[in-house]
Design an enzyme around this catalytic site. Structure first.
Site, mmCIF file in Angstrom:
data_model
loop_
_atom_site.group_PDB
_atom_site.id
_atom_site.type_symbol
_atom_site.label_atom_id
_atom_site.label_comp_id
_atom_site.label_asym_id
_atom_site.label_seq_id
_atom_site.Cartn_x
_atom_site.Cartn_y
_atom_site.Cartn_z
ATOM 1 N N HIS A 199 -6.836 0.803 -1.006
ATOM 2 C CA HIS A 199 -8.205 0.524 -1.471
ATOM 3 C C HIS A 199 -9.090 0.190 -0.272
ATOM 4 C CE1 HIS A 199 -6.568 -3.478 -0.801
ATOM 5 N NE2 HIS A 199 -7.797 -3.938 -0.760
ATOM 6 N N ASP A 201 -12.319 -2.635 0.689
ATOM 7 C CA ASP A 201 -12.881 -3.880 0.159
ATOM 8 C C ASP A 201 -14.349 -3.654 -0.181
ATOM 9 O OD1 ASP A 201 -10.453 -5.090 0.536
ATOM 10 O OD2 ASP A 201 -11.000 -6.063 2.414
ATOM 11 N N HIS A 256 -6.968 0.486 3.089
ATOM 12 C CA HIS A 256 -5.780 -0.217 3.570
ATOM 13 C C HIS A 256 -4.900 -0.570 2.381
ATOM 14 C CE1 HIS A 256 -9.108 -3.041 2.910
ATOM 15 N NE2 HIS A 256 -8.202 -3.961 2.569
ATOM 16 N N ARG A 266 5.934 -12.496 2.298
ATOM 17 C CA ARG A 266 4.688 -12.477 3.081
ATOM 18 C C ARG A 266 3.612 -13.219 2.322
ATOM 19 N NH1 ARG A 266 0.104 -8.628 3.726
ATOM 20 N NH2 ARG A 266 -0.691 -9.003 5.821
#
Ligand code: GA4
Length: 324
Positions: A199, A201, A256, A266
């Site tokens: 996607h 941002d 990204h 993570r």
């Protein structure tokens, strides 16, 4: 910027895409101001992503926010669910947005308005005022960093009003979000899965920090994925769709995604700097020339945000605002 090597083979259920290794530009914000401005502009034109060090966000402020986040994700599921479902704010698990997108991620999505933080903290922490103050301190510091970077961008682009971009997120009515993502480890079988799918941002600027586990990948070219090395000492900064529109397409809002690693968990914290809902998004006159005519029609952030939420995660929304 240098593309270094091509690494493809991996025990990876995510398709065997072309993976390139790269070092994102690392920008030292304590260096000479005009040099920093030029480096930021170049990075935003080429990759839409860069890292910053000497960023001025106190280590203690980061550590406290990170500890509060760890405390939250360590809770039993039923307790975390008291902060959900995310519609869009609150605790979410696997479901992203409202159109069926899913990923191997659990998250907290919060508005950055102090009143909203105070309200939400009650369902997030057993010590709401501690969570609230950690988050307020973190948001204040990263917003300041975002404004400083936006001012450097305006200077590097020779925009006459250096606060043209930053004033939008300094507005008391700004609609900025904060997201804490946890990509849990699962089974030590050395595989990767999509944690948060491809996607861009929607907002102006994203300021991201992660622990020392990798997973972020950027795609400056269709079908090419570049892993970004984790670096807890730096913030990773990226251009959002609104900044692409406000620079008349000179800066790129790059797609990204985050992969989740089966053997290591993570955690990342992302601040999404956004304008007020009624703010009008348009490029300053310096960005529009005869050689570079106005690419996007003016729109309000409310209009753009509604479009983003009406589409799927990976859909291209900015193209819908191109001038006919
Ligand atoms: C992507 C960037 C931010 O995480 C976010 C996401 C939002 C959400 O998870 O609620 C969106 C997504 C993001 C873009 C398209 C829409 C909205 C999910 C989705 C399918 C908080 C944002 O602002 O946009």
């Amino acid at each position: 910027m240098q593309l270094i090597a091509m690494v493809v083979a991996s025990p990876n259920p995510v398709r065997n895409e072309k993976i390139l290794a790269i070092d994102l530009p690392m920008i030292d914000l304590s260096a000479d101001r005009s040099e920093v401005g030029k480096l930021i502009v170049r990075a935003c034109e080429e990759y839409g992503f860069f890292k910053v060090i000497n960023h001025g966000v106190p280590e203690g402020v980061i550590a406290e926010m990170e500890q509060e986040s760890v405390n939250f994700f360590e809770k039993p599921l039923a307790e975390k669910q008291r902060a959900g479902p995310a519609n869009p704010f609150g605790y979410g698990c696997k479901n992203i947005g409202f159109n069926g997108d899913m990923g191997e991620v659990e998250f907290l999505l919060l508005h950055t308005n102090p009143l909203s933080i105070a309200q939400r903290s009650k369902s997030i922490s057993n010590d709401p005022s501690k969570f609230g103050s950690a988050m307020n301190n973190y948001i204040r510091a990263v917003r300041e960093l975002a404004c400083e970077i936006l001012d450097l961008m305006a200077e590097g682009l020779w925009v006459r009003d250096p606060s043209y971009f930053s004033k939008m997120i300094r507005d008391v009515e700004n609609d900025s979000f904060f997201r804490i993502n946890h990509y849990p480890s699962c089974c030590n079988n050395n595989t990767t899965r999509v944690g948060f799918g491809e996607h861009s941002d929607p907002q102006i600027l994203t300021i991201l920090r992660s622990n020392d586990v990798g997973g972020l990948q950027i795609s400056p070219d269709h079908g090419v994925w570049i892993p970004v090395a984790p670096d807890p000492a730096a913030f990773c900064v990226n251009v959002g769709d609104v900044l692409q529109a406000m620079t008349n397409g000179r800066f790129v809002s790059v797609r990204h995604r985050a992969l989740s690693d089966s053997s290591q968990s993570r955690m990342s914290m992302a601040y999404f700097g956004a304008p007020a809902l009624q703010a009008r998004v348009s490029a300053p006159p310096e960005m529009v020339t005869t050689n570079r005519p106005s690419l996007y029609r003016p729109f309000t952030w409310a209009e753009y945000k509604a479009t983003a939420y009406s589409l799927s995660l990976g859909d291209n929304r900015l193209d819908l605002f191109i001038n006919c």
